[in-house]
Scaffold this motif. Sequence first.
Motif, mmCIF file in Angstrom:
data_model
loop_
_atom_site.group_PDB
_atom_site.id
_atom_site.type_symbol
_atom_site.label_atom_id
_atom_site.label_comp_id
_atom_site.label_asym_id
_atom_site.label_seq_id
_atom_site.Cartn_x
_atom_site.Cartn_y
_atom_site.Cartn_z
ATOM 1 N N TYR A 1 -58.630 -6.011 15.094
ATOM 2 C CA TYR A 1 -57.184 -6.096 15.255
ATOM 3 C C TYR A 1 -56.613 -7.380 14.656
ATOM 4 O O TYR A 1 -55.464 -7.404 14.199
ATOM 5 C CB TYR A 1 -56.813 -5.990 16.738
ATOM 6 C CG TYR A 1 -56.884 -4.570 17.244
ATOM 7 C CD1 TYR A 1 -55.930 -3.632 16.884
ATOM 8 C CD2 TYR A 1 -57.932 -4.155 18.070
ATOM 9 C CE1 TYR A 1 -56.002 -2.324 17.318
ATOM 10 C CE2 TYR A 1 -58.016 -2.847 18.520
ATOM 11 C CZ TYR A 1 -57.048 -1.935 18.138
ATOM 12 O OH TYR A 1 -57.137 -0.638 18.576
ATOM 13 N N ALA A 2 -57.418 -8.450 14.646
ATOM 14 C CA ALA A 2 -56.963 -9.702 14.041
ATOM 15 C C ALA A 2 -56.722 -9.544 12.549
ATOM 16 O O ALA A 2 -55.878 -10.229 11.961
ATOM 17 C CB ALA A 2 -57.999 -10.803 14.290
ATOM 18 N N THR B 1 -58.788 -13.479 17.281
ATOM 19 C CA THR B 1 -60.041 -12.799 17.626
ATOM 20 C C THR B 1 -60.554 -13.271 18.975
ATOM 21 O O THR B 1 -61.026 -12.478 19.804
ATOM 22 C CB THR B 1 -61.112 -13.061 16.547
ATOM 23 O OG1 THR B 1 -60.646 -12.557 15.292
ATOM 24 C CG2 THR B 1 -62.431 -12.397 16.909
ATOM 25 N N ILE B 2 -60.469 -14.568 19.221
ATOM 26 C CA ILE B 2 -60.935 -15.119 20.497
ATOM 27 C C ILE B 2 -60.057 -14.631 21.648
ATOM 28 O O ILE B 2 -60.558 -14.218 22.705
ATOM 29 C CB ILE B 2 -60.944 -16.662 20.455
ATOM 30 C CG1 ILE B 2 -61.965 -17.151 19.425
ATOM 31 C CG2 ILE B 2 -61.261 -17.233 21.839
ATOM 32 C CD1 ILE B 2 -61.905 -18.638 19.155
ATOM 33 N N ILE C 1 -70.175 -8.162 22.469
ATOM 34 C CA ILE C 1 -70.176 -7.720 21.060
ATOM 35 C C ILE C 1 -68.999 -6.782 20.804
ATOM 36 O O ILE C 1 -68.286 -6.912 19.797
ATOM 37 C CB ILE C 1 -71.510 -7.028 20.720
ATOM 38 C CG1 ILE C 1 -72.651 -8.054 20.722
ATOM 39 C CG2 ILE C 1 -71.420 -6.333 19.363
ATOM 40 C CD1 ILE C 1 -74.029 -7.447 20.572
ATOM 41 N N ALA C 2 -68.794 -5.831 21.713
ATOM 42 C CA ALA C 2 -67.668 -4.894 21.552
ATOM 43 C C ALA C 2 -66.345 -5.643 21.522
ATOM 44 O O ALA C 2 -65.461 -5.341 20.704
ATOM 45 C CB ALA C 2 -67.681 -3.880 22.692
ATOM 46 N N TYR C 3 -66.204 -6.633 22.386
ATOM 47 C CA TYR C 3 -64.950 -7.407 22.441
ATOM 48 C C TYR C 3 -64.708 -8.150 21.130
ATOM 49 O O TYR C 3 -63.601 -8.090 20.571
ATOM 50 C CB TYR C 3 -65.011 -8.400 23.597
ATOM 51 C CG TYR C 3 -63.801 -9.296 23.693
ATOM 52 C CD1 TYR C 3 -62.573 -8.793 24.122
ATOM 53 C CD2 TYR C 3 -63.878 -10.637 23.331
ATOM 54 C CE1 TYR C 3 -61.455 -9.610 24.203
ATOM 55 C CE2 TYR C 3 -62.767 -11.457 23.405
ATOM 56 C CZ TYR C 3 -61.553 -10.944 23.844
ATOM 57 O OH TYR C 3 -60.450 -11.752 23.909
ATOM 58 N N LEU C 4 -65.731 -8.832 20.625
ATOM 59 C CA LEU C 4 -65.564 -9.617 19.402
ATOM 60 C C LEU C 4 -65.304 -8.713 18.198
ATOM 61 O O LEU C 4 -64.459 -9.023 17.354
ATOM 62 C CB LEU C 4 -66.805 -10.477 19.160
ATOM 63 C CG LEU C 4 -66.988 -11.652 20.124
ATOM 64 C CD1 LEU C 4 -68.318 -12.350 19.873
ATOM 65 C CD2 LEU C 4 -65.826 -12.644 19.992
ATOM 66 N N HIS D 1 -54.541 -4.900 24.622
ATOM 67 C CA HIS D 1 -55.238 -3.912 25.439
ATOM 68 C C HIS D 1 -56.732 -4.196 25.610
ATOM 69 O O HIS D 1 -57.407 -3.473 26.352
ATOM 70 C CB HIS D 1 -55.046 -2.517 24.840
ATOM 71 C CG HIS D 1 -55.661 -2.346 23.486
ATOM 72 N ND1 HIS D 1 -55.097 -2.876 22.360
ATOM 73 C CD2 HIS D 1 -56.794 -1.718 23.099
ATOM 74 C CE1 HIS D 1 -55.859 -2.576 21.319
ATOM 75 N NE2 HIS D 1 -56.894 -1.886 21.737
ATOM 76 N N THR D 2 -57.251 -5.224 24.933
ATOM 77 C CA THR D 2 -58.679 -5.531 25.068
ATOM 78 C C THR D 2 -58.971 -6.469 26.236
ATOM 79 O O THR D 2 -60.117 -6.876 26.426
ATOM 80 C CB THR D 2 -59.234 -6.157 23.766
ATOM 81 O OG1 THR D 2 -58.505 -7.348 23.479
ATOM 82 C CG2 THR D 2 -59.129 -5.190 22.600
ATOM 83 N N TRP D 3 -57.948 -6.803 27.027
ATOM 84 C CA TRP D 3 -58.137 -7.707 28.168
ATOM 85 C C TRP D 3 -59.191 -7.168 29.140
ATOM 86 O O TRP D 3 -59.849 -7.941 29.862
ATOM 87 C CB TRP D 3 -56.812 -7.865 28.942
ATOM 88 C CG TRP D 3 -56.413 -6.615 29.679
ATOM 89 C CD1 TRP D 3 -55.665 -5.589 29.193
ATOM 90 C CD2 TRP D 3 -56.776 -6.248 31.008
ATOM 91 N NE1 TRP D 3 -55.525 -4.608 30.132
ATOM 92 C CE2 TRP D 3 -56.196 -4.979 31.263
ATOM 93 C CE3 TRP D 3 -57.525 -6.854 32.017
ATOM 94 C CZ2 TRP D 3 -56.349 -4.320 32.481
ATOM 95 C CZ3 TRP D 3 -57.675 -6.193 33.223
ATOM 96 C CH2 TRP D 3 -57.093 -4.937 33.445
#
Length: 299
Positions: free
Chosen positions: A94-95, A120-121, A85-88, A126-128
């Motif tokens: 950012y998208a 988004t996908i 959830i945090a990632y999406l 930095h979200t890697w």
Amino acid sequence: MDKNRIVYFDHLRVAAIVAVVVLHVSAQHWNEVDPISFQWNVFNIYNGLVRWCVPVLLMISGPLFLKRDIPIKTLYSKYILRLAIAYLVWSAFYAVLVPLGRTVLAGDPLPPLKLMIAYTIAGDLHTWFLPMIIGIYMCIPLIRQIVASKTTTRYFLILSFLFAFLLPQVIDLARDLLGEKYPSILLASGTLLSNMNMDMVTGYAFYFVLGYVLDDMVLTKKQRTIIYCLGVAGVLSSVGLNALVTWITQAPCSRYHRNSTVGVLLAAVCVHTWIKYRPHPNGKINSWICKLSKYSFGA
């Protein structure tokens, strides 16, 4: 503060998050300034000083998850779902934010919706870390079988060190320093290593298991001193090798700051050991560190 809480984990987590911030600030203009300039070398030094941050975060998670019997259902419904959830959410943020900023500041048109969905996908740069952690968590039931035996644990760490750290770095060094003299031999060596397909031991699970082992291990003062010396050597090697290759190629090099390099590994073990064995007697400070630690995920 919970009396059963492991204080040095909180100190490690706060130190690592601060290091993550320093890392991202120092990497902002990595490819934009003259790579032979004083400014770039300052970036390189800051990078080398804090590159241990991601490995240390994994080394904290290792013992926290591997020492508990977490059902697979709980693993997915509580821990993996939270990360997904945090990632999406942040990837979607950012998208929208990045192209909107370009529209406002430069007048660029907004990209099509399908590109924003793709962004988004894929996630922002930095979200890697989040999908990587999700992958580690998915493998926890398997990793737990590795650490169930001390012999298997040692074997895993040795294989991982050889095929994820040492051999790839030796080949990188040889390519950077001797590539013009022995191109065919070095190409063949890299191909052989790739063809061995040692993917099972070349991921971030190494740090996960290493943290589990170091948490249980009791080190003498002499052993800790050796680790500190090796940690300093690791930082110097990372900074020095990047600077050397940059000077030779006249292009910015960051290969020796990767998390899978011997220098970063030595620095991570050094920081982990120093904070673990450093006394933390001040209850007020520990309480504040504990509170800050709880915000590390958001940071």
